[in-house]
Design an enzyme around this catalytic site. Structure first.
Site, mmCIF file in Angstrom:
data_model
loop_
_atom_site.group_PDB
_atom_site.id
_atom_site.type_symbol
_atom_site.label_atom_id
_atom_site.label_comp_id
_atom_site.label_asym_id
_atom_site.label_seq_id
_atom_site.Cartn_x
_atom_site.Cartn_y
_atom_site.Cartn_z
ATOM 1 N N ARG A 1 -7.034 -0.346 -7.314
ATOM 2 C CA ARG A 1 -7.436 0.734 -6.392
ATOM 3 C C ARG A 1 -7.606 2.015 -7.225
ATOM 4 O O ARG A 1 -6.837 2.245 -8.151
ATOM 5 C CB ARG A 1 -6.392 0.955 -5.290
ATOM 6 C CG ARG A 1 -6.265 -0.224 -4.326
ATOM 7 C CD ARG A 1 -5.402 0.120 -3.122
ATOM 8 N NE ARG A 1 -6.107 0.990 -2.166
ATOM 9 C CZ ARG A 1 -5.509 1.529 -1.094
ATOM 10 N NH1 ARG A 1 -4.231 1.303 -0.855
ATOM 11 N NH2 ARG A 1 -6.196 2.280 -0.258
ATOM 12 N N ALA B 1 0.880 5.141 -2.204
ATOM 13 C CA ALA B 1 0.754 5.445 -3.636
ATOM 14 C C ALA B 1 1.973 5.011 -4.469
ATOM 15 O O ALA B 1 1.824 4.288 -5.453
ATOM 16 C CB ALA B 1 0.456 6.935 -3.810
ATOM 17 N N LYS C 1 -4.824 10.227 2.687
ATOM 18 C CA LYS C 1 -5.542 9.376 3.635
ATOM 19 C C LYS C 1 -6.624 10.129 4.405
ATOM 20 O O LYS C 1 -6.415 11.270 4.816
ATOM 21 C CB LYS C 1 -4.507 8.775 4.597
ATOM 22 C CG LYS C 1 -5.060 7.870 5.676
ATOM 23 C CD LYS C 1 -5.930 6.741 5.140
ATOM 24 C CE LYS C 1 -5.257 5.880 4.082
ATOM 25 N NZ LYS C 1 -6.229 5.011 3.356
ATOM 26 N N ARG D 1 0.859 -1.189 0.000
ATOM 27 C CA ARG D 1 0.000 0.000 0.000
ATOM 28 C C ARG D 1 0.899 1.244 0.000
ATOM 29 O O ARG D 1 2.115 1.159 0.130
ATOM 30 C CB ARG D 1 -0.948 -0.011 1.220
ATOM 31 C CG ARG D 1 -0.183 -0.327 2.498
ATOM 32 C CD ARG D 1 -0.659 0.397 3.662
ATOM 33 N NE ARG D 1 -0.481 1.813 3.544
ATOM 34 C CZ ARG D 1 0.691 2.448 3.701
ATOM 35 N NH1 ARG D 1 1.813 1.775 3.969
ATOM 36 N NH2 ARG D 1 0.766 3.766 3.580
ATOM 37 N N ASP E 1 -1.903 10.952 -2.456
ATOM 38 C CA ASP E 1 -2.254 9.894 -3.412
ATOM 39 C C ASP E 1 -2.527 10.448 -4.804
ATOM 40 O O ASP E 1 -2.382 9.748 -5.794
ATOM 41 C CB ASP E 1 -3.451 9.101 -2.902
ATOM 42 C CG ASP E 1 -3.022 8.240 -1.725
ATOM 43 O OD1 ASP E 1 -2.973 8.770 -0.597
ATOM 44 O OD2 ASP E 1 -2.677 7.071 -1.945
ATOM 45 N N GLN F 1 -2.555 2.722 9.798
ATOM 46 C CA GLN F 1 -1.241 2.848 9.144
ATOM 47 C C GLN F 1 -0.248 3.604 10.033
ATOM 48 O O GLN F 1 0.945 3.290 10.037
ATOM 49 C CB GLN F 1 -1.385 3.585 7.805
ATOM 50 C CG GLN F 1 -2.016 2.775 6.695
ATOM 51 C CD GLN F 1 -3.506 2.986 6.596
ATOM 52 O OE1 GLN F 1 -4.180 3.299 7.577
ATOM 53 N NE2 GLN F 1 -4.051 2.801 5.408
#
Ligand code: MRU
Length: 337
Positions: A87, A55, A240, A53, A229, A188
């Protein structure tokens, strides 16, 4: 040992010639297990379930997925389409696949595609090093900073974006205390950023996401430093979930707000943040913690995993091409065309 080695020890995406090894981010910090992909479908699954995970990391992994398919002699167009759909929000995924598609269009063989994927990975690491220098230079010596999500070695080819700036700033004596938000629901910040910071000996304290405004009022935080991202042509930035409320709180408290991302995260074809697709993930991620249900059975939840921070709330966008202060479309176009 290179100049950054003391604060940079992790490589979570590793190509081994016949398979891609991913440090499985679902299991950290308690288990360091490698998720080995031998097919492009396995790479797609790894991206979907967040074994890999962040970007830049998902773009790099996808490029290696294309290499696995090329080596297996599988038709590549459907593979590109499947990987792209893994995604929706991080544009690095689409960027990396477009770059691989361009090489495929030139009839590159598997060996040439392997070199391209390696170049994508190497360039990301170099960009992170450069952003580290540029971003750290903006921070006054001895500052406390707050970060969100995980933007470190785990989320990139290595070193990190926002966490790369923090690593460089710690080395330069510019950051003396890092606060990391937990980053509900997937944690995260708690699981991954704290793991990186503790392993690298960086002074760090975890805070509940809901403690951020109180921290800005009392914690001598000079900068909020986050990754991205997707950055739209006007500087609006998707990152996020929770980033937007940090930017609002930062402006209210006179705390500066820095976005750190490689040019591969910039999407000049997307005019504003309104046009960025925000990934909605399953309600179950929010209805439980570490697999244990915390909410009454029958309850539903809304789980957008990114939000958009308007450019007007951003003090600096740091990329490897340079720094944009108080971003707007004119400055974005000057740097990114
Ligand atoms: O859902 P995730 O964990 O992939 O989201 C990651 C983020 O939002 C990061 O801040 C962003 O990708 C930048 S990583 C260098």
């Amino acid at each position: 040992m290179n100049e950054h080695a003391s604060h940079d020890t992790i490589r979570a995406v590793q190509w081994h010639g016949d398979h891609l090894a991913l440090l499985d981010q679902r299991l950290l910090p308690f288990e360091e297990r490698w998720f080995n992909c031998t097919t492009a479908d396995e790479v797609t699954d790894a991206i979907r379930v967040l074994a890999v995970r962040g970007a830049p990391a998902i773009g790099i992994a996808a490029a290696w997925g294309v290499v696995l398919a090329a080596k297996a002699g599988i038709p590549l167009e459907p593979v590109l389409v499947t990987l792209r759909a893994a995604r929706p929000t991080a544009v690095n995924l689409m960027w990396a696949l477009d770059r691989m598609r361009a090489r495929i269009a030139e009839e590159a063989d598997a060996a040439a595609l392997e070199r391209e994927a390696q170049a994508i990975q190497d360039e990301d690491l170099a960009a992170n090093r450069r952003m580290g220098e540029l971003g750290a230079a903006l921070i006054e010596p001895g500052s406390h900073v707050l970060t969100h999500c995980n933007t470190g070695s785990l989320a990139t080819a290595g070193y990190g974006t926002a966490l790369g700036v923090i690593r460089a700033a710690v080395e330069a004596g510019r950051v003396s205390q890092v606060y990391a938000g937990e980053t509900r629901p997937w944690l995260q910040g708690a699981r991954l950023t704290m793991w990186e910071l503790v392993r690298d000996g960086i002074p760090a304290k975890l805070v509940a996401d809901s403690a951020a405004s109180h921290l800005m009022k009392h914690g001598q935080v000079k900068w909020v430093i986050v990754g991205a991202d997707r950055i739209a042509a006007n500087g609006d930035t998707a990152n996020k979930i929770g980033t937007y409320q940090l930017a609002i709180a930062a402006r209210h408290h006179g705390v500066k707000f820095m976005v750190v991302a490689p040019s591969t995260t910039v999407d000049m074809a997307t005019e504003t943040g309104e046009d960025i697709e925000i990934e909605l993930r399953e309600a179950t991620e929010l209805l439980s913690v570490a697999g244990t249900r915390t909410v009454i059975e029958g309850a539903d939840a809304w789980n957008p995993v990114f939000d958009v921070t308007p450019a007007a709330l951003i003090d600096a966008i740091v990329t490897e091409r340079g720094v944009i202060l108080r971003p707007d479309e004119t400055q974005m176009r000057a740097l990114f065309g």
